[in-house]
Design a protein around this motif. Structure first.
Motif, PDB file in Angstrom:
ATOM      1  N   ALA A  26       0.913  -1.228   0.088  1.00 37.71           N
ATOM      2  CA  ALA A  26      -0.047   0.009   0.146  1.00 37.71           C
ATOM      3  C   ALA A  26       0.956   1.111  -0.010  1.00 37.71           C
ATOM      4  O   ALA A  26       1.956   1.279   0.633  1.00 37.71           O
ATOM      5  N   ASP A  27       0.289   2.260  -0.647  1.00 35.50           N
ATOM      6  CA  ASP A  27       1.321   3.684  -0.623  1.00 35.50           C
ATOM      7  C   ASP A  27       2.412   3.476  -1.303  1.00 35.50           C
ATOM      8  O   ASP A  27       3.405   3.841  -0.668  1.00 35.50           O
ATOM      9  N   GLY A  28       2.516   2.689  -2.404  1.00 35.41           N
ATOM     10  CA  GLY A  28       3.794   2.622  -3.119  1.00 35.41           C
ATOM     11  C   GLY A  28       4.834   1.645  -2.092  1.00 35.41           C
ATOM     12  O   GLY A  28       5.977   1.503  -2.844  1.00 35.41           O
ATOM     13  N   LYS A  29       4.320   0.992  -1.252  1.00 34.17           N
ATOM     14  CA  LYS A  29       5.376  -0.055  -0.523  1.00 34.17           C
ATOM     15  C   LYS A  29       5.268  -1.721  -1.488  1.00 34.17           C
ATOM     16  O   LYS A  29       4.398  -1.720  -2.140  1.00 34.17           O
TER      17      LYS A  29
END
Length: 169
Positions: free
Chosen positions: A122-125
């Motif tokens: 999530a969120d670019g992870k």
């Protein structure tokens, strides 16, 4: 081993049923340890060559990290009363941009012992896969009872990482 444990359990159940003067003269058995201490497990793993981190507690979970053969994983202690714990869980979180639910599901379908689950990034992870192995301990057996489960864990953990193309975190 299970047959031996079952026989011992049956003998302990049947022992109070025996009567007579011989039973009255039998000294009481020494108390059996009802779990494993995290410090003992840490010392044992260190003695085997693992690089063991400090004992930690977070969100009610007691654990320590282990670094061995390029992989980092954790030992979580479950069902604890004081410093004695009934169960141990080996766990590793690994990350890979190529991790998918299908890869994790195929591991679970085709392999025994280690269970795995997928967490999307999530969120670019980076997405992660977590693999775990639960070990129930036997009272009075000490840390040596972890020898076989540890061998299974150390054999299958790198296979899991290779299977799903994950890079250890």
């Amino acid at each position: 081993m299970r047959r031996l444990a079952l026989t011992a359990a049956l003998l302990m159940i049947a022992a109070p049923l025996a009567t007579g003067p011989a039973m009255a003269q039998t000294p009481a058995a020494a108390p059996v340890s009802s779990g494993l201490r995290a410090a003992d497990v840490s010392a044992w793993l260190t003695g085997l060559g693992g690089q063991v981190g400090p004992l930690q507690t977070a969100d009610g979970q007691t654990y320590f990290a282990v670094n061995n053969a390029g992989l980092t994983w954790a030992v979580f202690f479950q069902s604890c009363q004081g410093d004695l714990c009934q169960d141990v869980q080996f766990s590793a979180v690994v990350a890979s941009a190529g991790a998918t639910p299908d890869l994790i599901n195929s591991w679970n379908r085709d392999n025994r012992f280690l269970k795995a689950f997928y967490t999307p990034g999530a969120d670019g992870k980076t997405p992660t896969g977590t693999v775990q192995y639960d070990v129930l301990t036997v009272p009075g057996q000490g840390v040596e009872q972890l020898t076989d489960p540890l061998a299974v864990w150390l054999q299958l953990l790198p296979l899991f990482a290779t299977h799903v193309g994950l890079t250890p975190q």
